[in-house]
Design a protein around this motif. Structure first.
Motif, mmCIF file in Angstrom:
data_model
loop_
_atom_site.group_PDB
_atom_site.id
_atom_site.type_symbol
_atom_site.label_atom_id
_atom_site.label_comp_id
_atom_site.label_asym_id
_atom_site.label_seq_id
_atom_site.Cartn_x
_atom_site.Cartn_y
_atom_site.Cartn_z
ATOM 1 N N ASP A 30 34.541 47.596 50.335
ATOM 2 C CA ASP A 30 33.428 46.843 49.948
ATOM 3 C C ASP A 30 32.492 47.577 48.542
ATOM 4 O OD1 ASP A 30 33.613 50.394 51.081
ATOM 5 O OD2 ASP A 30 31.002 49.566 50.912
ATOM 6 N N GLN A 31 33.609 48.416 47.825
ATOM 7 C CA GLN A 31 33.816 49.068 46.675
ATOM 8 C C GLN A 31 34.189 47.948 45.896
ATOM 9 O OE1 GLN A 31 33.116 53.148 45.684
ATOM 10 N NE2 GLN A 31 32.422 53.596 47.838
ATOM 11 N N VAL A 32 35.542 47.485 46.243
ATOM 12 C CA VAL A 32 36.513 46.274 45.122
ATOM 13 C C VAL A 32 35.826 45.446 44.033
ATOM 14 C CG1 VAL A 32 38.699 45.370 44.875
ATOM 15 C CG2 VAL A 32 38.279 47.537 46.449
ATOM 16 N N GLU A 33 35.226 44.492 44.802
ATOM 17 C CA GLU A 33 34.101 43.847 44.275
ATOM 18 C C GLU A 33 33.356 44.291 43.027
ATOM 19 O OE1 GLU A 33 35.666 40.569 43.278
ATOM 20 O OE2 GLU A 33 36.867 41.140 45.200
ATOM 21 N N VAL A 34 32.955 45.162 43.287
ATOM 22 C CA VAL A 34 31.670 45.828 41.943
ATOM 23 C C VAL A 34 32.220 46.546 41.347
ATOM 24 C CG1 VAL A 34 30.284 47.584 41.757
ATOM 25 C CG2 VAL A 34 30.041 46.291 44.044
ATOM 26 N N PHE A 35 33.756 47.099 42.074
ATOM 27 C CA PHE A 35 34.610 47.926 40.355
ATOM 28 C C PHE A 35 34.991 46.978 39.562
ATOM 29 C CE2 PHE A 35 38.510 49.591 39.463
ATOM 30 C CZ PHE A 35 38.162 50.840 38.710
ATOM 31 N N LYS A 36 35.882 46.032 39.821
ATOM 32 C CA LYS A 36 36.276 44.849 39.419
ATOM 33 C C LYS A 36 34.928 43.825 38.217
ATOM 34 C CE LYS A 36 40.421 43.594 42.178
ATOM 35 N NZ LYS A 36 40.791 42.032 43.198
ATOM 36 N N SER A 37 34.356 44.001 38.595
ATOM 37 C CA SER A 37 33.446 43.617 38.284
ATOM 38 C C SER A 37 32.722 44.048 37.054
ATOM 39 C CB SER A 37 32.514 42.570 38.527
ATOM 40 O OG SER A 37 31.563 43.403 39.229
ATOM 41 N N ASN A 38 32.640 45.292 36.366
ATOM 42 C CA ASN A 38 32.406 46.271 36.127
ATOM 43 C C ASN A 38 32.918 46.696 35.151
ATOM 44 O OD1 ASN A 38 29.217 45.884 37.566
ATOM 45 N ND2 ASN A 38 29.803 47.901 39.396
ATOM 46 N N MET A 39 34.252 46.703 36.156
ATOM 47 C CA MET A 39 35.188 47.207 34.829
ATOM 48 C C MET A 39 35.665 46.531 33.718
ATOM 49 S SD MET A 39 37.046 50.202 34.850
ATOM 50 C CE MET A 39 37.280 50.328 33.843
ATOM 51 N N ASN A 40 35.425 45.429 33.356
ATOM 52 C CA ASN A 40 35.841 44.553 32.488
ATOM 53 C C ASN A 40 34.595 45.207 31.514
ATOM 54 O OD1 ASN A 40 38.194 43.198 32.834
ATOM 55 N ND2 ASN A 40 37.227 41.697 33.738
#
Length: 95
Positions: A30-40
């Motif tokens: 459940d945290q994957v998309e949030v992580f990816k969007s914030n990482m950039n």
């Protein structure tokens, strides 16, 4: 791989982020998309001030894991060291 240049640190970050995404997919999907969007945004910010940062590894000097990032910030008129880590790369230990 030494992290002496912006190019080498960028390569490290990309590899490390892939490992974190794989770990999240396994343990916290459940945290994957949030992580990816914030990482950039975070990577852009870190790379933008690369020359002002210091990097720290553990005793083994192994950089396959997390590398601590330190910068000095002005707080109340003083230059204060601030150590940063990617929270998804930390593991909690209870004593």
């Amino acid at each position: 791989m030494p992290l002496e240049t912006k190019k080498s640190y960028t390569a490290y970050l990309k590899d490390y982020m892939k490992k974190l995404v794989a770990k999240l997919e396994e343990k916290s999907p459940d945290q994957v998309e949030v992580f990816k969007s914030n990482m950039n945004k975070v990577m852009k910010d870190i790379l933008g001030k690369f020359k002002d940062l210091q990097f720290f590894t553990g005793e083994s000097m192994e950089i396959d894991g997390i590398v601590g990032i330190m910068e000095y910030r002005e707080i109340n008129g003083e230059s204060v060291p601030v150590l940063m880590f990617f929270k998804h790369g930390l593991e909690e230990e209870k004593f």
